[in-house]
Design a protein around this motif. Structure first.
Motif, mmCIF file in Angstrom:
data_model
loop_
_atom_site.group_PDB
_atom_site.id
_atom_site.type_symbol
_atom_site.label_atom_id
_atom_site.label_comp_id
_atom_site.label_asym_id
_atom_site.label_seq_id
_atom_site.Cartn_x
_atom_site.Cartn_y
_atom_site.Cartn_z
ATOM 1 N N PRO A 41 -3.732 -1.912 0.575
ATOM 2 C CA PRO A 41 -3.807 -0.355 0.316
ATOM 3 C C PRO A 41 -5.167 0.238 0.485
ATOM 4 O O PRO A 41 -6.324 -0.271 0.430
ATOM 5 C CB PRO A 41 -3.368 -0.318 -1.297
ATOM 6 C CG PRO A 41 -4.058 -1.566 -1.670
ATOM 7 C CD PRO A 41 -3.688 -2.767 -0.520
ATOM 8 N N THR A 42 -5.142 1.656 0.752
ATOM 9 C CA THR A 42 -6.441 2.120 0.821
ATOM 10 C C THR A 42 -6.816 2.759 -0.693
ATOM 11 O O THR A 42 -5.946 2.729 -1.647
ATOM 12 C CB THR A 42 -6.512 3.475 1.934
ATOM 13 O OG1 THR A 42 -5.415 4.495 1.718
ATOM 14 C CG2 THR A 42 -6.123 2.821 3.097
ATOM 15 N N GLU A 43 -7.785 3.376 -0.796
ATOM 16 C CA GLU A 43 -8.179 3.893 -2.155
ATOM 17 C C GLU A 43 -7.088 4.959 -2.647
ATOM 18 O O GLU A 43 -6.486 5.200 -3.709
ATOM 19 C CB GLU A 43 -9.632 4.710 -1.966
ATOM 20 C CG GLU A 43 -10.559 3.550 -2.223
ATOM 21 C CD GLU A 43 -10.409 2.700 -3.699
ATOM 22 O OE1 GLU A 43 -10.149 3.087 -4.668
ATOM 23 O OE2 GLU A 43 -10.962 1.725 -3.266
ATOM 24 N N SER A 44 -6.652 5.930 -1.465
ATOM 25 C CA SER A 44 -5.588 7.103 -1.943
ATOM 26 C C SER A 44 -4.227 6.639 -2.294
ATOM 27 O O SER A 44 -3.636 7.034 -3.157
ATOM 28 C CB SER A 44 -5.632 7.886 -0.858
ATOM 29 O OG SER A 44 -5.234 7.385 0.511
ATOM 30 N N SER A 45 -3.780 5.663 -1.549
ATOM 31 C CA SER A 45 -2.651 5.093 -2.042
ATOM 32 C C SER A 45 -2.519 4.217 -3.071
ATOM 33 O O SER A 45 -1.417 4.166 -3.996
ATOM 34 C CB SER A 45 -2.341 3.941 -0.892
ATOM 35 O OG SER A 45 -2.850 2.936 -0.492
ATOM 36 N N ARG A 46 -3.679 3.618 -3.347
ATOM 37 C CA ARG A 46 -3.807 2.654 -4.560
ATOM 38 C C ARG A 46 -3.862 3.689 -5.914
ATOM 39 O O ARG A 46 -3.124 3.399 -6.700
ATOM 40 C CB ARG A 46 -5.316 1.877 -4.673
ATOM 41 C CG ARG A 46 -5.305 1.033 -5.709
ATOM 42 C CD ARG A 46 -6.571 0.131 -5.812
ATOM 43 N NE ARG A 46 -6.825 -0.841 -4.556
ATOM 44 C CZ ARG A 46 -7.642 -0.873 -3.688
ATOM 45 N NH1 ARG A 46 -8.146 0.363 -3.585
ATOM 46 N NH2 ARG A 46 -7.423 -1.542 -2.827
ATOM 47 N N LEU A 47 -4.687 4.892 -5.603
ATOM 48 C CA LEU A 47 -4.415 5.801 -6.953
ATOM 49 C C LEU A 47 -3.149 6.451 -6.958
ATOM 50 O O LEU A 47 -2.712 6.667 -8.056
ATOM 51 C CB LEU A 47 -5.531 6.988 -6.550
ATOM 52 C CG LEU A 47 -5.592 8.084 -7.486
ATOM 53 C CD1 LEU A 47 -6.034 7.532 -8.869
ATOM 54 C CD2 LEU A 47 -6.746 8.870 -7.130
ATOM 55 N N ASP A 75 -13.037 -9.222 -10.063
ATOM 56 C CA ASP A 75 -12.813 -8.011 -9.490
ATOM 57 C C ASP A 75 -12.158 -6.965 -10.421
ATOM 58 O O ASP A 75 -10.948 -6.274 -10.149
ATOM 59 C CB ASP A 75 -11.874 -7.915 -8.157
ATOM 60 C CG ASP A 75 -12.269 -9.001 -7.197
ATOM 61 O OD1 ASP A 75 -13.767 -8.656 -7.037
ATOM 62 O OD2 ASP A 75 -11.633 -9.668 -6.293
ATOM 63 N N ASP A 76 -12.847 -7.033 -11.545
ATOM 64 C CA ASP A 76 -12.205 -6.229 -12.668
ATOM 65 C C ASP A 76 -10.829 -6.276 -12.958
ATOM 66 O O ASP A 76 -9.952 -5.352 -13.245
ATOM 67 C CB ASP A 76 -12.509 -4.690 -12.394
ATOM 68 C CG ASP A 76 -13.966 -4.239 -12.540
ATOM 69 O OD1 ASP A 76 -14.726 -5.054 -13.065
ATOM 70 O OD2 ASP A 76 -14.330 -3.365 -11.702
ATOM 71 N N PRO A 104 0.805 -1.217 0.040
ATOM 72 C CA PRO A 104 -0.041 -0.092 -0.120
ATOM 73 C C PRO A 104 0.921 1.160 0.061
ATOM 74 O O PRO A 104 0.100 2.399 0.011
ATOM 75 C CB PRO A 104 -0.898 0.007 1.302
ATOM 76 C CG PRO A 104 0.309 -0.873 2.139
ATOM 77 C CD PRO A 104 1.288 -1.584 1.347
ATOM 78 N N GLN A 131 -0.277 5.105 -6.325
ATOM 79 C CA GLN A 131 0.566 3.942 -6.957
ATOM 80 C C GLN A 131 0.279 3.897 -8.411
ATOM 81 O O GLN A 131 1.390 3.844 -9.309
ATOM 82 C CB GLN A 131 0.300 2.629 -6.143
ATOM 83 C CG GLN A 131 0.857 2.565 -4.669
ATOM 84 C CD GLN A 131 0.620 1.191 -4.270
ATOM 85 O OE1 GLN A 131 -0.444 0.325 -4.658
ATOM 86 N NE2 GLN A 131 1.436 0.742 -3.264
ATOM 87 N N ARG A 132 -0.951 3.836 -8.792
ATOM 88 C CA ARG A 132 -1.386 3.638 -10.470
ATOM 89 C C ARG A 132 -0.669 4.955 -10.813
ATOM 90 O O ARG A 132 -0.170 4.691 -11.937
ATOM 91 C CB ARG A 132 -2.713 3.757 -10.222
ATOM 92 C CG ARG A 132 -3.237 3.206 -11.748
ATOM 93 C CD ARG A 132 -4.688 2.934 -11.906
ATOM 94 N NE ARG A 132 -5.090 2.395 -13.137
ATOM 95 C CZ ARG A 132 -6.004 1.935 -13.572
ATOM 96 N NH1 ARG A 132 -7.071 1.756 -12.415
ATOM 97 N NH2 ARG A 132 -6.230 1.618 -14.601
#
Length: 608
Positions: free
Chosen positions: A376-382, A535-536, A237, A384-385
Motif C-alpha cells: 500500500p501507499t500512504e493514501s491507500s493505507r489511510l 514499526d509502531d 493496498p 483502508q484505515r
C-alpha cells in the motif's frame, strides 16, 4: 539367497524410480495450466502423484525392510450445509459443495510440508537409483536397507524443525527454492497483468471480475508466500469497494445522465470505476513486469551456477563411471579417471556454494522490491484505515454495551445480593447483642466469612475488568502470570522497549486469554506465546499443538477477539490447518511510552 534377492530388487527399484520423472512432468504441466487460468488440474495432479509415493513406501517396507508411515496431514472434512442451504467458506457462500471441497483439498495438498519434500524426491530419486544396482552388487542387502532409510527421510513423517536449528545447507537450499518460487510467481503475475491489459482494451465489461480474481488468486498468493518464505509482510493496498447504489425518490438508479430501473448496471459501473481509479490496480500490473525482470536478473546467476554444478556432478560421478568412460563438461577439461574427476569436484562444489550463499539475502530483497509495488501507499493505507474504523465502530459500541451489561449483571447477582444479606444479618446482630450474645457472636462470625467471600468475588470481578497485574507490571508480566495459571504447558517469550498504552494492553491481554482458553478447550497440550513490537505495531503470536481446524466465522470467541481488536484498528490472523498446529497472530498499531519505571523487559519462561 538374500544377496541374490537384493541384487534382483535393485534394478526393479531403479526402473520404478524413473516413473517419478513422469510425475514431475504431469505436475509441471498442471502448474503451467494454472498460470493460464485453468486452476482445476494442479490439486488432482498432486494427489495423483501421491499414489506413486505410496507405492514407494510400500516397496521400501517389503523389499528394504524399512517401514515408512504416511507423512500427510489429515484430509479436510466434507463441507457442511448451513441451515439456509448454503455452503460457507470464510466470507464466501456457495450453492454447491464442490467449490468448497475443491478449494479445501487444493489448500490441503499444496500447503502440506510433505508435498515439497515429495517433489524434491521425485527429482532426485531416479538419479540416486542409477547407482543402486552397482552399490547392491558391492554392498549386498545392507545397501538396500540404506536406500530404504533414504526413502523414509524424504517420504516419511518428519517433525517440524525451527529455522534456527536447520543446518547451513538446509537453510540456503530452502532460500534458493524460495528465490526461484518468487521468480515463478512473478512470471505468473506478469502473464495475468498482460491478460488484464488485454481485457481493458477489448472486453471492458469483464474488467472488474478479471481484476478481482487476479488479485485474490495470483497477487495475494505472491504476497502470502513472500511473507511465509522471507518474513517480509506485504499488506493489501486496495481501496475499499463501493457501497450499493441508492435509488432516487422515484425508485430509479442514476449513473451520470442515465437512469436504470434495476441496480445491476449501476453496481457494475461502480465496480468498474472503482477498479480503474484505484492506483493499486495499475501498480499490480506494473509490478508484474518489473518484479519478473528483477527476479530473472537476480536469479539467473544462481540458476546457472546451481544447474552447472548439479549437472557437473552427475556427469563426473554418474555418466562417466556407468555410461561412458570419458566425461567432458565445459569449460573443464575432459577426464577419464577417478583421480581426474576427484580433482575437478572441488571446483564444482565451489560453484554450488557460490550459488547458495547469497540466496537468503536475495530472496529477502526480492520480497522487499515486491512490497514497493504490491504494497500500500500512504493514501491507500489511510483510506483502508478509515473504512475499517467505520466498519468496526458499531461492533465496538455493541461490545462495550454488552460488557457494561455483564458487569452490571455480575454486580447485581453477586456482590449486591451478598451485601443485602450482610445488612440483614447486621440488623439481626443488633437485635440479639443484648438478649442473646452467643447467637450474636455466631452471626458476627458468619458476617466475617461472608465479607471475605464478597471481597474475593469482588477481586475476581475487578480482575475480569482490568487485572491489577496488568497495571502494576505491564503486558509481558501479565501474560506470564496468565500462562502460570493455565492448565497448558505454556512458554512465553518476547521483549518490549517500554509500556504499551493501557487500553491496548487490556485488549491484548484479554485476546490472549481467550486464545489460551480456546487452545485448552480443543485439546492442545502445549502453547507458545511470543510478544514483540516493531514499526509502531504490537504483535502477539499464540501457537498451540491442538487438532486445528479453527475458523473465526464459526466461533463466537474468535469473533469477539476480532471485534475487540477492531476498536484499535487491530487484526487477528489465524492459520489452523486440519491436524494442527494452530497459529493466531494479533496485530495492533500503537505507541510505546518508555518511562523510567517501565524498563525494557525480556521474558523467556516455561510452565509445566
Amino acid at each position: 539367497m538374500t544377496y541374490l534377492r537384493a541384487l534382483g530388487r535393485a534394478p526393479a527399484l531403479a526402473a520404478f524410480a524413473l516413473l517419478s520423472w513422469f510425475d514431475v512432468l504431469v505436475e509441471l504441466i498442471a502448474f503451467a495450466l494454472l498460470c493460464l487460468g485453468l486452476v482445476f488440474f494442479l490439486g488432482p495432479a498432486v494427489e495423483w502423484t501421491r499414489r506413486r509415493s505410496t507405492a514407494a513406501r510400500a516397496l521400501a517396507a517389503r523389499w528394504c525392510g524399512v517401514e515408512i508411515a504416511s507423512p500427510y496431514r489429515p484430509e479436510p472434512p466434507e463441507p457442511v450445509r448451513e441451515r439456509d442451504g448454503w455452503y460457507r467458506d470464510g466470507n464466501q457462500l456457495y450453492k454447491r459443495a464442490f467449490w468448497v471441497r475443491w478449494q479445501h483439498r487444493l489448500t490441503w495438498a499444496l500447503e502440506d510440508p510433505a508435498a515439497g519434500r515429495e517433489f524434491t524426491w521425485q527429482l532426485l530419486n531416479p538419479l540416486v537409483t542409477l547407482l543402486l544396482p552397482v552399490a547392491v552388487l558391492l554392498g549386498g542387502p545392507a545397501v538396500l536397507r540404506g536406500y530404504g532409510r533414504w526413502t523414509r527421510w524424504w517420504l516419511g513423517p518428519r517433525p517440524a524443525v525451527e529455522h534456527a536449528h536447520k543446518n547451513w545447507l538446509h537453510r540456503h537450499l530452502e532460500s534458493l527454492g524460495h528465490q526461484f518460487g518468487i521468480l515463478a510467481l512473478a512470471l505468473v503475475q506478469l502473464i495475468f497483468s498482460a491478460f488484464q491489459l488485454a481485457v481493458f482494451v477489448g472486453a471492458m465489461p469483464l474488467a472488474a471480475p478479471v481484476v478481482l480474481w487476479t488479485r485474490s488468486s495470483v497477487t495475494d498468493t505472491l504476497r502470502r508466500e513472500a511473507k511465509n518464505w522471507t518474513g517480509v509482510r506485504i499488506p493489501r493496498p486496495y481501496l475499499p469497494p463501493p457501497g450499493l447504489p441508492v435509488p432516487r425518490a422515484d425508485g430509479l438508479y442514476q449513473v451520470g445522465k442515465q437512469l436504470y430501473e434495476e441496480p445491476f448496471w449501476p453496481v457494475q459501473h461502480a465496480r468498474r470505476r472503482w477498479i480503474l481509479r484505484d492506483r493499486a490496480t495499475w501498480r499490480d500490473i506494473a509490478g508484474g513486469g518489473l518484479l519478473s525482470l528483477v527476479s530473472l536478473v537476480c536469479s539467473l546467476p544462481a540458476l546457472a551456477l546451481f544447474g552447472w554444478a548439479m549437472t557437473g556432478l552427475s556427469v563426473l560421478w554418474v555418466w562417466r563411471p556407468f555410461v561412458s568412460s570419458r566425461a567432458e563438461w565445459y569449460p573443464l577439461p575432459a577426464v577419464s579417471t577417478h583421480l581426474g574427476a576427484l580433482a575437478q569436484t572441488p571446483l564444482i562444489l565451489l560453484a554450488f556454494v557460490v550459488a547458495l550463499t547469497p540466496a537468503p539475502w536475495v530472496a529477502r530483497q526480492l520480497a522487499r522490491f515486491a512490497r514497493v509495488w504490491l504494497g500500500p501507499t500512504e493514501s491507500s493505507r489511510l483510506a483502508q484505515r478509515v473504512e475499517r474504523l467505520k466498519q468496526t465502530r458499531t461492533d465496538v459500541t455493541v461490545t462495550q454495551a454488552a460488557e457494561l451489561r455483564r458487569i452490571e449483571r455480575d454486580l447485581h447477582d453477586g456482590i449486591q445480593s451478598r451485601l443485602v444479606a450482610m445488612g440483614m444479618k447486621l440488623g439481626a446482630v443488633e437485635a440479639l447483642v443484648d438478649t442473646d450474645p452467643a447467637a450474636a457472636k455466631r452471626l458476627a462470625a458468619e458476617l466475617r466469612a461472608a465479607s471475605s467471600e464478597a471481597l474475593t468475588e469482588l477481586r475476581v470481578l475487578i480482575r475480569g475488568i482490568h487485572p491489577p497485574v496488568l497495571s502494576e507490571r505491564g503486558l509481558l508480566d501479565a501474560v506470564r502470570a496468565m500462562a502460570l495459571d493455565s492448565p497448558l504447558k505454556a512458554q512465553v517469550t518476547g521483549s518490549l522497549p517500554g509500556r504499551i498504552e493501557e487500553p491496548v494492553e487490556a485488549c491484548t491481554y484479554f485476546a490472549v486469554s481467550e486464545l489460551l482458553g480456546n487452545a485448552a478447550k480443543h485439546g492442545a497440550g502445549r502453547v507458545s506465546i511470543d510478544v514483540g513490537f516493531a514499526d509502531d505495531q504490537l504483535t502477539v503470536v499464540v501457537t498451540d499443538d491442538g487438532k486445528g481446524g479453527a475458523n473465526p466465522a464459526l466461533g463466537s470467541g474468535l469473533r469477539g477477539i476480532e471485534r475487540r481488536l477492531g476498536g484499535f484498528d487491530g487484526r487477528l490472523t489465524l492459520t489452523s490447518p486440519i491436524g494442527g498446529p494452530t497459529r493466531a497472530t494479533v496485530e495492533i498499531p500503537c505507541q510505546i511510552d518508555p518511562e523510567p519505571l517501565s524498563p525494557k523487559t525480556n521474558i523467556s519462561s516455561e510452565t509445566a
